[in-house]
Design a protein around this motif. Sequence first.
Motif: not given
Length: 438
Positions: A245, A317, A337
């Motif tokens: 991130g 997550k 991501g």
Amino acid sequence: MKDAQLTSMNSDQVTIYREPGPPIDKERPLESMMKRFDVAAEILGLERGVYQYLKTPVRQHIVSIPIQMDDGRIEVFEGYRVIHNDVMGPSKGGIRYAPDVSLDEVKALAAWMTWKCAVVGIPFGGAKGGVRCDPSKLTQVEIEKITRRYTANLMDVFGPERDVPAPDMNTNEQTMAWVMDTYSMHTRRTENAVVTGKPLIIGGSLGRKEATGRGVMVNTLSALGKLGLSPKDASVAVQGFGNVGSISARLLQEQGCRIVGISDISGGFFNENGIDVSGAMTYVEKHRSLHGWKGGDKVSQTELLECECDVLVPAAKEDQINPAVAKKIHAKVIVEGANGPTTAKADPVLQSKGILVVPDILANSGGVTVSYFEWVQDRMGYFWELESINDRLDRMMRSAFDAVYQAAAKHHVSMRIGAYVLAIDKVAKTLKVRGIYA
Ligand code: NAD
């Protein structure tokens, strides 16, 4: 210890972490992966035997990790390593440490690695590992002991030609150094190609730490290009402010994007005028999380996902975007991501809203791509310059994006299903050529 469900065994000196059942509103990651797999298999008209072969992990290992804690107690942790498929080459995949890691999750993550390596065209199969533990409650010495015992337990599984781990959630360069050292002690030789994501000084690759974020950035630029949007006009919100991130945010900001939202486990922040990403990274380095940071208005995790922005990068997550969240997302583009941040049930909602989703197995494949470069460099004993690593990575990311985009267009499906079709087709064809050993 609610999540980890710490249970006493026979005395209060020995304890074991037990797997809690999946939360009711959580889609099981394996189910989530299989739903997409099934759609792609149908499009490809995959024959039954090949379907069975590709959905089944080739090996699953559960290991017990007894550790003497700093205070003298013995605790027993549970570790997993799943080799999903090794048809394309040695299996590759990260190791994560988290209180809620389960065999089911690791199986899904291992399969995603198979498809990811195939999408980007690197000669690896898929694997994943995990240890059920809460690193925030462990000392460095305890984490090192867990890592070394986990590695020793899996000596016959790991190997440069067999199975090559890498970092994932809550593991990092240092963890990989301990894996490499433990493996090398057992084999009586320094074997740096056994893991990737290592520190440079022991055979790591330049650019590896930034590679996943860089891949996210390149994929975001490709997606914006398809929508005719310039990075300078694009606002971005990023969920998760760890390796993926924070680096995605920093690199997108360098490309001219305005980063309006960031979050981590401690909460989210929104700043319409643009967030100082480097300042936030420095803050996290010092304080370990964004808790107490003053660079934006405080928002909840859900508000962050639903905020006004052009691009949303979920980089925390799994299962963050469910149908309820998907309905309220404002972004035009989602670049995944994280692995599995969108539930299968949310896919049709995003599609009906016309949101372009760059799927995880493409969007975050920059990490495994540079891991592949690292493995090649270690085996050659010859190390490349950063410029050539980034050039190769950018080229591979752009060409994988184009291939997935075209596959999606050809079959009139989302980029996610396009990516699965492309990957499964490659692995199935390779399997057919190799044949079934019996
Ligand atoms: P990390 O541990 O460095 O960072 C994870 C971040 O997510 C942290 O900032 C954490 O606070 C935050 N977070 C955790 N739970 C959250 C929640 N519920 N809401 C908001 N934030 C939350 O991990 P990472 O390596 O950056 O990995 C993140 C994701 O990317 C994982 O899904 C991982 O599998 C995937 N991934 C990582 C790599 C890599 O090279 N590191 C490569 C491919 C995919």
